[in-house]
Design a protein around this motif. Structure first.
Motif, PDB file in Angstrom:
ATOM      1  N   LEU A 159      11.531   9.331  11.340  1.00  0.00           N
ATOM      2  CA  LEU A 159      11.520   7.901  11.147  1.00  0.00           C
ATOM      3  C   LEU A 159      12.846   7.277  11.756  1.00  0.00           C
ATOM      4  CD1 LEU A 159      10.452   7.299   7.348  1.00  0.00           C
ATOM      5  CD2 LEU A 159       9.142   6.769   9.172  1.00  0.00           C
ATOM      6  N   HIS A 160      13.879   7.680  11.638  1.00  0.00           N
ATOM      7  CA  HIS A 160      15.074   7.057  12.120  1.00  0.00           C
ATOM      8  C   HIS A 160      15.046   7.106  13.750  1.00  0.00           C
ATOM      9  CE1 HIS A 160      17.948   6.499   8.974  1.00  0.00           C
ATOM     10  NE2 HIS A 160      17.358   7.226   8.411  1.00  0.00           N
ATOM     11  N   ASP A 161      14.379   8.156  14.366  1.00  0.00           N
ATOM     12  CA  ASP A 161      14.224   8.213  15.686  1.00  0.00           C
ATOM     13  C   ASP A 161      13.249   7.124  16.294  1.00  0.00           C
ATOM     14  OD1 ASP A 161      16.098   9.910  15.999  1.00  0.00           O
ATOM     15  OD2 ASP A 161      14.845  11.672  16.576  1.00  0.00           O
ATOM     16  N   MET A 162      12.065   6.935  15.536  1.00  0.00           N
ATOM     17  CA  MET A 162      10.937   5.877  15.864  1.00  0.00           C
ATOM     18  C   MET A 162      11.800   4.662  15.544  1.00  0.00           C
ATOM     19  SD  MET A 162       7.975   6.748  16.358  1.00  0.00           S
ATOM     20  CE  MET A 162       7.552   5.265  15.778  1.00  0.00           C
ATOM     21  N   GLN A 163      12.439   4.263  14.480  1.00  0.00           N
ATOM     22  CA  GLN A 163      12.937   2.944  14.193  1.00  0.00           C
ATOM     23  C   GLN A 163      13.958   2.668  15.545  1.00  0.00           C
ATOM     24  OE1 GLN A 163      15.574   2.285  10.766  1.00  0.00           O
ATOM     25  NE2 GLN A 163      14.345   0.704  10.481  1.00  0.00           N
ATOM     26  N   GLU A 164      14.696   3.514  15.917  1.00  0.00           N
ATOM     27  CA  GLU A 164      15.386   3.244  17.253  1.00  0.00           C
ATOM     28  C   GLU A 164      14.642   2.930  18.284  1.00  0.00           C
ATOM     29  OE1 GLU A 164      18.261   4.258  19.907  1.00  0.00           O
ATOM     30  OE2 GLU A 164      17.179   5.850  19.519  1.00  0.00           O
ATOM     31  N   LEU A 165      13.727   3.801  18.663  1.00  0.00           N
ATOM     32  CA  LEU A 165      13.032   3.637  19.671  1.00  0.00           C
ATOM     33  C   LEU A 165      12.340   2.423  19.874  1.00  0.00           C
ATOM     34  CD1 LEU A 165      11.497   5.058  22.279  1.00  0.00           C
ATOM     35  CD2 LEU A 165       9.697   5.490  20.547  1.00  0.00           C
ATOM     36  N   LEU A 166      11.753   1.938  18.700  1.00  0.00           N
ATOM     37  CA  LEU A 166      10.853   0.712  18.782  1.00  0.00           C
ATOM     38  C   LEU A 166      11.773  -0.487  18.675  1.00  0.00           C
ATOM     39  CD1 LEU A 166       8.140   1.394  15.961  1.00  0.00           C
ATOM     40  CD2 LEU A 166       8.131   1.937  18.665  1.00  0.00           C
ATOM     41  N   ALA A 167      13.110  -0.518  18.252  1.00  0.00           N
ATOM     42  CA  ALA A 167      13.683  -1.499  18.279  1.00  0.00           C
ATOM     43  C   ALA A 167      14.438  -1.852  19.622  1.00  0.00           C
ATOM     44  CB  ALA A 167      15.206  -1.130  17.225  1.00  0.00           C
ATOM     45  N   ARG A 168      14.509  -0.587  20.469  1.00  0.00           N
ATOM     46  CA  ARG A 168      15.113  -0.669  21.966  1.00  0.00           C
ATOM     47  C   ARG A 168      13.893  -1.090  22.652  1.00  0.00           C
ATOM     48  NH1 ARG A 168      16.307   4.971  22.669  1.00  0.00           N
ATOM     49  NH2 ARG A 168      14.555   4.754  24.005  1.00  0.00           N
ATOM     50  N   GLU A 169      12.947  -0.682  22.627  1.00  0.00           N
ATOM     51  CA  GLU A 169      11.731  -0.853  23.512  1.00  0.00           C
ATOM     52  C   GLU A 169      10.794  -1.924  23.339  1.00  0.00           C
ATOM     53  OE1 GLU A 169      11.627   0.775  26.122  1.00  0.00           O
ATOM     54  OE2 GLU A 169      13.210   2.081  25.606  1.00  0.00           O
ATOM     55  N   TYR A 170      10.737  -2.413  22.204  1.00  0.00           N
ATOM     56  CA  TYR A 170       9.929  -3.537  21.466  1.00  0.00           C
ATOM     57  C   TYR A 170      10.787  -4.539  20.854  1.00  0.00           C
ATOM     58  CZ  TYR A 170       5.497  -0.765  22.026  1.00  0.00           C
ATOM     59  OH  TYR A 170       4.429  -0.149  22.622  1.00  0.00           O
ATOM     60  N   PRO A 171      11.761  -5.141  21.358  1.00  0.00           N
ATOM     61  CA  PRO A 171      12.601  -6.066  20.744  1.00  0.00           C
ATOM     62  C   PRO A 171      11.785  -7.164  20.117  1.00  0.00           C
ATOM     63  CG  PRO A 171      13.465  -6.066  22.843  1.00  0.00           C
ATOM     64  CD  PRO A 171      12.337  -4.829  22.752  1.00  0.00           C
ATOM     65  N   HIS A 172      10.859  -7.639  20.986  1.00  0.00           N
ATOM     66  CA  HIS A 172      10.110  -9.076  20.826  1.00  0.00           C
ATOM     67  C   HIS A 172       8.708  -8.802  20.431  1.00  0.00           C
ATOM     68  CE1 HIS A 172      13.759 -10.434  22.718  1.00  0.00           C
ATOM     69  NE2 HIS A 172      13.389  -9.995  23.819  1.00  0.00           N
ATOM     70  N   PHE A 173       8.460  -7.560  19.740  1.00  0.00           N
ATOM     71  CA  PHE A 173       6.863  -7.326  19.641  1.00  0.00           C
ATOM     72  C   PHE A 173       7.182  -7.030  18.206  1.00  0.00           C
ATOM     73  CE2 PHE A 173       4.427  -5.614  23.361  1.00  0.00           C
ATOM     74  CZ  PHE A 173       5.317  -6.455  24.335  1.00  0.00           C
ATOM     75  N   ASP A 174       6.060  -7.487  17.512  1.00  0.00           N
ATOM     76  CA  ASP A 174       5.655  -7.223  15.849  1.00  0.00           C
ATOM     77  C   ASP A 174       5.147  -5.873  15.794  1.00  0.00           C
ATOM     78  OD1 ASP A 174       5.519  -7.558  13.353  1.00  0.00           O
ATOM     79  OD2 ASP A 174       4.085  -9.357  13.477  1.00  0.00           O
ATOM     80  N   CYS A 175       5.995  -4.909  15.257  1.00  0.00           N
ATOM     81  CA  CYS A 175       5.440  -3.409  15.209  1.00  0.00           C
ATOM     82  C   CYS A 175       5.230  -3.459  13.739  1.00  0.00           C
ATOM     83  CB  CYS A 175       6.510  -2.708  15.615  1.00  0.00           C
ATOM     84  SG  CYS A 175       6.772  -2.669  17.539  1.00  0.00           S
ATOM     85  N   VAL A 176       4.085  -3.140  13.250  1.00  0.00           N
ATOM     86  CA  VAL A 176       3.578  -2.899  11.662  1.00  0.00           C
ATOM     87  C   VAL A 176       3.565  -1.464  11.671  1.00  0.00           C
ATOM     88  CG1 VAL A 176       2.008  -3.781  10.192  1.00  0.00           C
ATOM     89  CG2 VAL A 176       2.548  -5.355  12.052  1.00  0.00           C
ATOM     90  N   TRP A 177       4.251  -1.025  10.804  1.00  0.00           N
ATOM     91  CA  TRP A 177       4.130   0.490  10.196  1.00  0.00           C
ATOM     92  C   TRP A 177       3.650   0.543   8.941  1.00  0.00           C
ATOM     93  CZ3 TRP A 177       8.965   3.596  11.261  1.00  0.00           C
ATOM     94  CH2 TRP A 177       9.737   3.355  12.201  1.00  0.00           C
ATOM     95  N   PHE A 178       2.621   1.440   8.580  1.00  0.00           N
ATOM     96  CA  PHE A 178       2.135   1.933   7.407  1.00  0.00           C
ATOM     97  C   PHE A 178       1.716   3.144   7.591  1.00  0.00           C
ATOM     98  CE2 PHE A 178      -2.459   0.781   8.462  1.00  0.00           C
ATOM     99  CZ  PHE A 178      -2.122   0.326   9.687  1.00  0.00           C
ATOM    100  N   GLY A 179       1.133   3.594   6.606  1.00  0.00           N
ATOM    101  CA  GLY A 179       0.284   4.961   6.464  1.00  0.00           C
ATOM    102  C   GLY A 179       0.426   5.843   5.441  1.00  0.00           C
ATOM    103  N   HIS A 180       0.195   7.199   5.884  1.00  0.00           N
ATOM    104  CA  HIS A 180      -0.023   8.013   4.730  1.00  0.00           C
ATOM    105  C   HIS A 180       1.436   8.948   4.792  1.00  0.00           C
ATOM    106  CE1 HIS A 180      -4.138   6.944   5.409  1.00  0.00           C
ATOM    107  NE2 HIS A 180      -3.896   7.220   6.612  1.00  0.00           N
ATOM    108  N   ILE A 181       2.463   8.613   4.375  1.00  0.00           N
ATOM    109  CA  ILE A 181       3.775   9.191   4.531  1.00  0.00           C
ATOM    110  C   ILE A 181       3.736  10.175   3.596  1.00  0.00           C
ATOM    111  CG2 ILE A 181       5.127   7.619   2.805  1.00  0.00           C
ATOM    112  CD1 ILE A 181       7.141   7.228   4.754  1.00  0.00           C
ATOM    113  N   GLY A 182       3.040  10.424   2.878  1.00  0.00           N
ATOM    114  CA  GLY A 182       2.924  11.711   1.877  1.00  0.00           C
ATOM    115  C   GLY A 182       2.540  12.852   2.591  1.00  0.00           C
ATOM    116  N   ASP A 183       1.666  12.546   3.791  1.00  0.00           N
ATOM    117  CA  ASP A 183       1.010  13.444   4.504  1.00  0.00           C
ATOM    118  C   ASP A 183       1.807  13.670   5.982  1.00  0.00           C
ATOM    119  OD1 ASP A 183      -0.991  13.645   2.809  1.00  0.00           O
ATOM    120  OD2 ASP A 183      -2.199  11.913   4.169  1.00  0.00           O
TER     121      ASP A 183
END
Ligand code: 2HG
Ligand code: ZN
Length: 466
Positions: free
Chosen positions: A351-375
């Motif tokens: 999650l940390h690496d993803m958050q960092e990647l998306l903030a860096r690469e998609y600063p102006h995009f609306d990125c919506v996260w959700f899902g089956h985190i228990g899996d």
């Protein structure tokens, strides 16, 4: 050319229901991806196994590709017919064939919806436990072909666990009867499991025998506001340790924003960056007390800032809408979808690496996260910025997906958890499957479908790239 092909088909199978109506071609030529322009040759609705076999034999002889069509709720382009294929719809094959109370199985035709399977199981006092939001439209044949997952995998597993037997027509028109719904069967390779998740590339599923199970005790649903990403897995561990959990899902404030604009009720007055929704057995007072204790423990530790427990079935349904309504609420933005997984233990670091990647690469995009985190399964939807041309948006997303693959590689994850590879993720298959894996898969495909009739171009190309 098309006219003569269709005339030949009609001559061979005079009773086969066929259509070349523009409305049907448009409707049956696409799935929920909406990226490709539907261009099927025609739509065929076989009514029996024998008709499916004859149709496949004709297609193999005539060099016509077949796209097997379920409810077309897929998100990876697996059911798209954009290159003159014949779409084979199972809408006319949707009956329950048999219920066996001793085996606790339901034998069905492939075109039955997931909802109808669930209803039929309940009529016999049992449940078919695989479940997800598209239940009313998706069909069991498609569920099996994609090994569909959904919201209760944490308790019941994927579709694979519930398929006791399959009848499948191969690319030569042969009918395979796989596993005969046996509980124990040590008679060689279990080809049933090869078919499950094969995305319509190895055969057409014409009958399935599904396992059913006892209904769980009464359940309740809790939604928590979670202030920090690190706390998500603490909440998960606490729930799993204290409750019998049947679902554990998460979504972000951006997801809440979209789903509430689409009609769902806000769960809390104040905002929070993350939310989780969990469903758990609550048939006894002790189980209900345990849920309260979980909430208090999470509150004391600062892992949650607010929470709500359903007091009625109607409230449980309303809370579920917060999660289940997300995909529909995002659809108008024609999002680019990622459906990724890592081991549960790798979720926090990932999650940390993803958050960092998306903030860096998609600063102006609306990125919506959700899902089956228990899996360990996350859905990341990147919304199309208003006014951005399709081609630019897709190429931007594909560039970032390549980077995402690197992060997945680092954490040992997969580019598709439950949506399949189809056309959308085909360019990235080799980042999560080795060259040896893909070569073997190609070989298997060639054996079961020597003429290359089934879903060509999906999952991987039949010939390796030069
Ligand atoms: C879900 O979990 C589905 O709701 C759809 O798998 C996910 O829309 C998506 O990205
Ligand atoms: Zn999902």
């Amino acid at each position: 050319m098309n006219a003569s092909l269709l005339a030949a088909l009609k001559h061979r199978l005079p009773d086969l229901k066929l259509s070349t109506e523009p409305g049907d071609r448009e409707h049956f030529g696409r799935d929920w991806t909406r990226r490709w322009t539907p261009e099927p040759l025609a739509i065929a609705w076989p009514g029996s196994v024998e008709e499916v076999r004859a149709l496949v034999r004709w297609a193999a002889e005539s060099g016509v590709a077949i796209v097997p069509s379920g409810g077309r709720t897929g998100l990876s382009g697996g059911a798209v017919a954009a290159a003159g294929e014949l779409v084979v719809s199972f809408d006319r094959m949707k009956q329950v064939i048999a219920f066996n109370p001793v085996d606790r199985t339901l034998t069905v035709q492939p075109g039955i919806t997931l909802q109808a399977v669930q209803d039929a199981a309940r009529e016999h006092g049992l449940i078919y436990p695989v479940d997800f939001a598209a239940r009313g439209s998706c069909q069991i044949g498609g569920n099996i072909a994609t090994n569909a997952g959904g919201i209760r995998v944490i308790r019941y597993g994927n579709t694979r666990q519930w398929v006791a037997g399959l009848k499948v027509v191969t690319g030569t028109g042969e009918l395979l009867d796989l596993n005969r719904a046996l509980v124990k069967n040590a008679s060689g390779y279990d080809l049933r499991h090869l078919m499950i998740g094969s995305e319509g590339t190895l055969g057409l599923i014409v009958e399935a025998t599904l396992l059913l199970t006892d209904p769980p005790p009464d359940s309740n649903v809790m939604v928590f506001a979670v202030p920090a990403m690190d706390a998500l897995m603490q909440v998960f561990a606490t729930c799993r340790a204290q409750l019998t959990v049947s679902a554990f899902e998460f979504f972000t404030d951006r997801a809440l924003h979209h789903v509430t604009r689409h009609g769902a009720q806000r769960p809390f007055e104040s905002d929070s960056p993350f939310y989780v929704i969990t469903e758990f057995d609550a048939g006894s007072q002790a189980q209900q007390d345990a849920a309260l204790a979980v909430f208090e423990r999470c509150l004391e530790n600062g892992w949650v800032t607010d929470g709500v427990i359903s007091q009625s079935e109607a409230q449980a349904r309303a809370l579920w809408r917060l999660r289940e309504g997300i995909t529909e609420s995002l659809a108008p933005h024609r999002p680019y979808k990622n459906d990724i997984s890592v081991r549960i233990s790798a979720v926090p670091a990932f999650l940390h690496d993803m958050q960092e990647l998306l903030a860096r690469e998609y600063p102006h995009f609306d990125c919506v996260w959700f899902g089956h985190i228990g899996d360990g399964n996350l859905h990341i939807n990147v919304l199309r910025p208003e006014g951005m041309p399709d081609a630019q948006f897709i190429s931007e997303c594909e560039r970032v997906t390549k980077l995402l693959c690197e992060v997945l590689e680092k954490h040992g994850g997969s580019i598709s958890a439950e949506h399949g590879i189809g056309l959308v993720k085909k360019p990235y298959l080799d980042t999560v499957r080795s060259a040896a894996d893909i070569a073997l898969m190609r070989g298997i495909r060639g054996v079961l479908d020597p003429a290359g009739v089934f879903n060509p171009g999906k999952l991987f190309d039949s010939t390796p790239p030069a």
